[in-house]
Each structure stands twice: as C-alpha cells, then as structure tokens.
Design an enzyme around this catalytic site. Structure first.
Site, PDB file in Angstrom:
ATOM      1  N   GLN A 130       0.839  -1.209   0.000  1.00 49.31           N
ATOM      2  CA  GLN A 130       0.000   0.000   0.000  1.00 49.31           C
ATOM      3  C   GLN A 130       0.874   1.259   0.000  1.00 49.31           C
ATOM      4  OE1 GLN A 130      -1.859   0.792   3.793  1.00 49.31           O
ATOM      5  NE2 GLN A 130      -3.643   1.733   2.843  1.00 49.31           N
ATOM      6  N   GLY A 131       0.793   2.039  -1.050  1.00 47.61           N
ATOM      7  CA  GLY A 131       1.583   3.276  -1.145  1.00 47.61           C
ATOM      8  C   GLY A 131       0.723   4.493  -0.858  1.00 47.61           C
ATOM      9  N   TYR A 132       0.417   4.726   0.400  1.00 47.00           N
ATOM     10  CA  TYR A 132      -0.373   5.899   0.803  1.00 47.00           C
ATOM     11  C   TYR A 132       0.532   6.950   1.458  1.00 47.00           C
ATOM     12  CZ  TYR A 132      -5.246   4.112   0.248  1.00 47.00           C
ATOM     13  OH  TYR A 132      -6.454   3.671  -0.232  1.00 47.00           O
ATOM     14  N   SER A 133       1.103   6.591   2.653  1.00 46.58           N
ATOM     15  CA  SER A 133       1.806   7.592   3.470  1.00 46.58           C
ATOM     16  C   SER A 133       3.074   8.089   2.809  1.00 46.58           C
ATOM     17  CB  SER A 133       2.187   6.978   4.824  1.00 46.58           C
ATOM     18  OG  SER A 133       1.085   6.376   5.417  1.00 46.58           O
ATOM     19  N   SER A 165       4.444  -1.164   4.234  1.00 43.61           N
ATOM     20  CA  SER A 165       4.646  -2.505   4.797  1.00 43.61           C
ATOM     21  C   SER A 165       4.943  -3.511   3.690  1.00 43.61           C
ATOM     22  CB  SER A 165       3.395  -2.963   5.556  1.00 43.61           C
ATOM     23  OG  SER A 165       3.053  -2.028   6.534  1.00 43.61           O
ATOM     24  N   GLU A 247      -9.597  -1.346   5.364  1.00 43.31           N
ATOM     25  CA  GLU A 247      -8.352  -1.561   6.108  1.00 43.31           C
ATOM     26  C   GLU A 247      -8.629  -1.457   7.610  1.00 43.31           C
ATOM     27  OE1 GLU A 247      -5.243   1.273   5.285  1.00 43.31           O
ATOM     28  OE2 GLU A 247      -3.798   0.193   6.548  1.00 43.31           O
ATOM     29  N   GLU A 377      -6.111   9.028  17.385  1.00 42.81           N
ATOM     30  CA  GLU A 377      -6.613  10.419  17.494  1.00 42.81           C
ATOM     31  C   GLU A 377      -7.467  10.755  16.273  1.00 42.81           C
ATOM     32  OE1 GLU A 377      -3.433   9.538  17.981  1.00 42.81           O
ATOM     33  OE2 GLU A 377      -3.229   9.935  20.128  1.00 42.81           O
TER      34      GLU A 377
HETATM   35  C1  LIG Z   1       3.027  -0.641  11.645  1.00 39.92           C
HETATM   36  C2  LIG Z   1       2.689   0.352  10.600  1.00 39.92           C
HETATM   37  C3  LIG Z   1       2.426  -0.065   9.311  1.00 39.92           C
HETATM   38  C4  LIG Z   1       2.119   0.869   8.319  1.00 39.92           C
HETATM   39  N1  LIG Z   1       1.936   0.433   7.032  1.00 39.92           N
HETATM   40  C5  LIG Z   1       1.676   1.335   6.056  1.00 39.92           C
HETATM   41  C6  LIG Z   1       1.566   0.926   4.700  1.00 39.92           C
HETATM   42  O1  LIG Z   1       1.687  -0.256   4.364  1.00 39.92           O
HETATM   43  N2  LIG Z   1       1.351   1.855   3.766  1.00 39.92           N
HETATM   44  C7  LIG Z   1       1.209   3.186   4.085  1.00 39.92           C
HETATM   45  O2  LIG Z   1       0.964   3.984   3.182  1.00 39.92           O
HETATM   46  N3  LIG Z   1       1.325   3.614   5.361  1.00 39.92           N
HETATM   47  C8  LIG Z   1       1.566   2.727   6.352  1.00 39.92           C
HETATM   48  N4  LIG Z   1       1.703   3.142   7.657  1.00 39.92           N
HETATM   49  C9  LIG Z   1       1.667   4.572   7.964  1.00 39.92           C
HETATM   50  C10 LIG Z   1       0.458   5.042   8.754  1.00 39.92           C
HETATM   51  O3  LIG Z   1      -0.692   5.082   7.946  1.00 39.92           O
HETATM   52  C11 LIG Z   1       0.804   6.417   9.335  1.00 39.92           C
HETATM   53  O4  LIG Z   1       1.874   6.227  10.255  1.00 39.92           O
HETATM   54  C12 LIG Z   1      -0.354   7.054  10.041  1.00 39.92           C
HETATM   55  O5  LIG Z   1      -1.372   7.405   9.146  1.00 39.92           O
HETATM   56  C13 LIG Z   1       0.072   8.316  10.825  1.00 39.92           C
HETATM   57  O6  LIG Z   1       0.800   9.191  10.033  1.00 39.92           O
HETATM   58  P1  LIG Z   1       2.222   9.727  10.521  1.00 39.92           P
HETATM   59  O7  LIG Z   1       3.056   8.570  10.941  1.00 39.92           O
HETATM   60  O8  LIG Z   1       2.764  10.624   9.471  1.00 39.92           O
HETATM   61  O9  LIG Z   1       1.931  10.570  11.837  1.00 39.92           O
HETATM   62  P2  LIG Z   1       1.436  12.080  11.921  1.00 39.92           P
HETATM   63  O10 LIG Z   1       0.306  12.298  10.985  1.00 39.92           O
HETATM   64  O11 LIG Z   1       2.635  12.973  11.792  1.00 39.92           O
HETATM   65  O12 LIG Z   1       0.884  12.152  13.395  1.00 39.92           O
HETATM   66  C14 LIG Z   1       1.745  12.345  14.526  1.00 39.92           C
HETATM   67  C15 LIG Z   1       0.864  12.439  15.776  1.00 39.92           C
HETATM   68  O13 LIG Z   1       0.008  13.585  15.684  1.00 39.92           O
HETATM   69  C16 LIG Z   1      -1.351  13.203  15.849  1.00 39.92           C
HETATM   70  N5  LIG Z   1      -2.221  13.998  14.952  1.00 39.92           N
HETATM   71  C17 LIG Z   1      -1.986  14.319  13.662  1.00 39.92           C
HETATM   72  N6  LIG Z   1      -3.026  15.038  13.159  1.00 39.92           N
HETATM   73  C18 LIG Z   1      -3.935  15.157  14.169  1.00 39.92           C
HETATM   74  C19 LIG Z   1      -5.207  15.772  14.281  1.00 39.92           C
HETATM   75  N7  LIG Z   1      -5.773  16.404  13.240  1.00 39.92           N
HETATM   76  N8  LIG Z   1      -5.871  15.699  15.466  1.00 39.92           N
HETATM   77  C20 LIG Z   1      -5.313  15.046  16.537  1.00 39.92           C
HETATM   78  N9  LIG Z   1      -4.090  14.447  16.486  1.00 39.92           N
HETATM   79  C21 LIG Z   1      -3.414  14.499  15.321  1.00 39.92           C
HETATM   80  C22 LIG Z   1      -1.412  11.738  15.429  1.00 39.92           C
HETATM   81  O14 LIG Z   1      -2.507  11.085  15.996  1.00 39.92           O
HETATM   82  C23 LIG Z   1      -0.063  11.238  15.941  1.00 39.92           C
HETATM   83  O15 LIG Z   1      -0.166  10.923  17.313  1.00 39.92           O
HETATM   84  C24 LIG Z   1       2.030   2.232   8.652  1.00 39.92           C
HETATM   85  C25 LIG Z   1       2.275   2.652   9.977  1.00 39.92           C
HETATM   86  C26 LIG Z   1       2.620   1.733  10.944  1.00 39.92           C
HETATM   87  C27 LIG Z   1       2.921   2.203  12.342  1.00 39.92           C
END
Ligand SMILES: Cc1cc2nc3c(=O)[nH]c(=O)nc-3n(C[C@H](O)[C@H](O)[C@H](O)COP(=O)(O)OP(=O)(O)OC[C@H]3O[C@@H](n4cnc5c(N)ncnc54)[C@H](O)[C@@H]3O)c2cc1C
Length: 392
Positions: A130-133, A165, A247, A377
């Site tokens: 999955q290429g989202y983040s 992942s 998901e 959150e």
């Molecule tokens: C084990 C694992 C597997 C993953 N696998 C994939 C994958 O296969 N493909 C993929 O694309 N992504 C994947 N991800 C990424 C995942 O989707 C992101 O980590 C997640 O969406 C959070 O984004 P971020 O890490 O940039 O954190 P950030 O968005 O930077 O958030 C940091 C903190 O700020 C808080 N925050 C941010 N915005 C708000 C708001 N508006 N209100 C309140 N709090 C807020 C968050 O809750 C968090 O605590 C994976 C992540 C993990 C941990």
C-alpha cells in the site's frame, strides 16, 4: 442448499482437507502465508492448504466466482468462518489484496481490472503493498506530493512513500499519486503498478520490535500505464477512503484475538496456576482478565453486527473508525495482560524457551496498532465529527 446442509458439508470438507499442521497456533511470521511471485511455502501442509482453499474460491469466499471467489452468500461465509474457527484452522492466505485492494476494485475497478487482478489475488499469485503515506503526508494524507505527470498513454511517477509494509517483498503496489497540484483531495488519482517497474526502489526501516517489514519506497521516473488507474483521474480520493474503511475493519479484527484458543487465559494458567476452587490463583490478574474478556466478547458481538452492515452497504461511514479504535485498544490490553501474567520471564528476548522473545516482540508490535491505518486520534476525530456531531 439450506444453511444447515452447507454447514455439515463444509465441516466434512474441512475435516478432510485442512492439514493438522494448519490447525496449530501461529508460532512465527514464517507460519503466515502471504503468497506472491516469490512465495516459498514454509511446509507442504501450508502449500496444500492454500491450493485446496483457493481451488474452491474459499480464500475469498464472498467474492463472485468469476473473479476467483467462492460466490458464497453472507450467511454461508459466516458459517465457513465459524467452522474454520471451530477447528482452529489457520487463514490460508493473508493479503492486502484480499483485505484492502479487493473490495476497492470490486466497487471501482473496470471489468478488465477485476478479471486480471482479483483472480490473481484470490489464488495468492500476486502480493500487494500500500503506497499511501509519505514523509509529509500521514494523518493529513491528502497533502501527498508524489506526482504523476500525464505522458499520453502513461503517467510518469516521481516521489517517495514511507511506512510501506512489505514493499520489499510485494509484487505490485496500489498507490496514491497527485495528478493535479491546484486542488488537494480533488487532485489525487489511485494507480496500480508492478514493483519490478524500472525506477522503483525500497529501503527497510527498523522497528522497536526488532522486526522490519516496513520500508521507504522511492519512485524515479516510473512509467505507469494509464490502464492501471482505478476510477477517474483526480477521483482517487473516493477509492482511497473506501479502501481505508476496509483496512480499518481488517485491523480492528486484531481485537478478536485470532484463532488458536485463548493464549491470554492459557498463558496465565501456565504461569500463576489455579487455586483450590479452580480459579486463576492471582486475584488481581483474574479480575483484570475477567474485565478484559467481558469487553472482548462485547466487541466480538458489535463487530459481527458492524461487518454485516458494512457488507450490506448499510454501515455508517464512521463505523470502521469505531471498530478500529476499540479493536486496537483491546489488542494492546490483551498483550499488556499477557506480559503481566508472564512476569519477568515474558521479557526474554533471545532465548530458545521464549521462541526468540515471541511474547515481548508481539507486545511491542501492538504499540503500532493505534498508528497504522490511521491513528487513534484521527479515528476519535472522525467519530466526534461524523457520529457525535461535535464541532471541529
Ligand atoms: C506498523 C505500521 C504499518 C504501516 N503500514 C503502512 C503501509 O503499508 N502503507 C502506508 O501507506 N502507510 C503505512 N503506515 C503509515 C500510517 O498510515 C501512518 O503512520 C499514520 O497514518 C500516521 O501518520 P504519521 O506517521 O505521518 O503521523 P502524523 O500524521 O505525523 O501524526 C503524529 C501524531 O500527531 C497526531 N495527529 C496528527 N493530526 C492530528 C489531528 N488532526 N488531530 C489530533 N491528532 C493528530 C497523530 O494522531 C499522531 O499521534 C504504517 C504505519 C505503521 C505504524
């Protein structure tokens, strides 16, 4: 056929075709079958189990037969799952294709895309990631910057994804790209392409649990045929959100604890023992586990109803957020309790008797449950806005 006849026939078929080894609890990552071009079965039993289930379409029992599914009704699908659970049968195939891309393709894919991709997913022939983040687009996913430039019959894709992942083991990627820089959500497209395409590279990221299925993924002038775009150009956000609902539902399933008995209760009995009345000897641990079990069963009942509503298209769009939030909280609590029950022994990291620190590594892995698929959150924000109608 009545549901009762279907149940009896399914029970008999599973008894004959599910190898005994595939009824044992999972012991390590190796025991999980992900399929894919470079899949090497961990045992002949694992290979047989995948092939037998795929031949009946039972890796995806409720998908149409034309796309490799079993064509089962919702009631039959539930019966199959119950009969598998009754013998502790392992899932024959774990796949982001099944739990994430498949539902999105069934709703938004062209007939050609369904026939091609769904059939290969059902047989475990292609493994997806999955290429989202991206480094600057996680919770605020629509800020993504990976660009897809229109080159006529194809897009030229440039950019970087993160936390992808199993990107280093996947064959294909479903990916969000920017096709219009002027609008945020309305400038995103959803594309599928081969990870072996020229210009795709991956780099693993280490995690606190010591395992590393996560990668950074780089795209340098990757040529993506337009036939790989799902839904209209700049309409990818609709597909992305729909897929995220599935998901989140899949991740919430961790709250149910999986097949193979109840490792929390079995582990607690093995370490603290039973008192004269046959109860867990440690009253504090006993009370905590009892409270946890009540919550887990209530969640199980709720989740069954929610999944029925989701499949029937009657679910509130925020229901997957409720399930994801609560299911991941439960899974984290389950592992905290398992660590409490195990005492200092549970912290063993490398020893043979701890199977290489299996408990401790799983416990640490659960910390990511409330981040992956959208953080807790963000789920609470969605519930506050969409269900409780609270102001932003
Ligand atoms: C084990 C694992 C597997 C993953 N696998 C994939 C994958 O296969 N493909 C993929 O694309 N992504 C994947 N991800 C990424 C995942 O989707 C992101 O980590 C997640 O969406 C959070 O984004 P971020 O890490 O940039 O954190 P950030 O968005 O930077 O958030 C940091 C903190 O700020 C808080 N925050 C941010 N915005 C708000 C708001 N508006 N209100 C309140 N709090 C807020 C968050 O809750 C968090 O605590 C994976 C992540 C993990 C941990």
């Amino acid at each position: 056929m009545t549901d009762e006849t279907f149940r009896l026939e399914t029970r008999a078929w599973l008894a004959e075709n599910c190898p005994p080894e595939m009824r044992e609890p999972l012991r390590s990552e190796k025991d999980i079958c992900w399929g894919g071009r470079s899949y090497v079965p961990s045992s002949p039993a694992q290979k047989d189990w995948l092939e037998r289930m795929a031949a009946r379409g039972w890796t995806v029992p409720d998908w149409p037969k034309a796309y490799g599914g079993g064509g089962l009704s919702p009631a039959e699908t539930k019966i199959l799952r119950e009969e598998m659970a009754a013998i502790n049968a392992r899932n024959p195939l774990n796949s982001f294709g099944i739990s994430m891309l498949g539902p999105a393709l069934l709703k938004y894919g062209t007939e050609e895309q369904k026939l091609d991709h769904l059939t290969k997913i059902a047989k475990g022939q292609i493994r997806w990631c999955q290429g989202y983040s991206e480094p600057n687009a996680g919770s605020d996913l629509a800020s993504l910057a990976t660009s897809a430039e229109d080159m006529g019959d194809h897009y030229r894709v440039n950019g970087q994804k993160v936390w992808t992942s199993y990107a280093d083991q996947a064959d294909w990627i479903f990916c969000l790209v920017r096709t219009d820089k002027a609008v945020k959500q309305g400038g995103i497209s959803f594309v599928l392409f081969d990870m072996a395409s020229e210009g795709v590279s991956t780099r693993p990221i280490l995690l606190i649990s010591g395992n590393s299925p996560f990668c950074e993924t780089f795209f340098d002038d990757v040529k993506v045929p337009k036939a790989g775009r799902v839904h209209d150009e700049n309409k990818g956000w609709d597909v992305a959100k729909y897929l995220l609902g599935h998901e989140r539902e899949m991740i919430s399933g961790m709250g149910l604890g999986g097949s193979g008995g109840n490792p929390l209760i079995d582990g607690a009995i093995a370490t603290v023992g039973l008192d004269r009345d046959g109860r867990l000897a440690d009253p504090l641990l006993r009370a905590s586990i009892a409270l946890f079990e009540v919550r887990a069963r209530a969640f199980g009942a709720m989740s069954e109803r929610f999944i029925d509503e989701l499949k029937a298209g009657r679910a509130h769009p925020a229901q997957p957020s409720m399930m994801k939030y609560y299911g991941t909280e439960l899974n984290k609590t389950r592992h905290e309790l398992m660590m409490s029950a195990g005492g200092s022994d549970a912290l063993e990291w490398d020893s043979e008797r701890s199977h290489g620190g299996a408990h401790a590594r799983s416990w640490l892995r659960t910390k990511a449950n409330s981040i992956e698929g959208g953080t807790s959150e963000i789920q609470l924000n969605i519930i506050a806005k969409r269900i409780l109608d609270l102001p932003s």
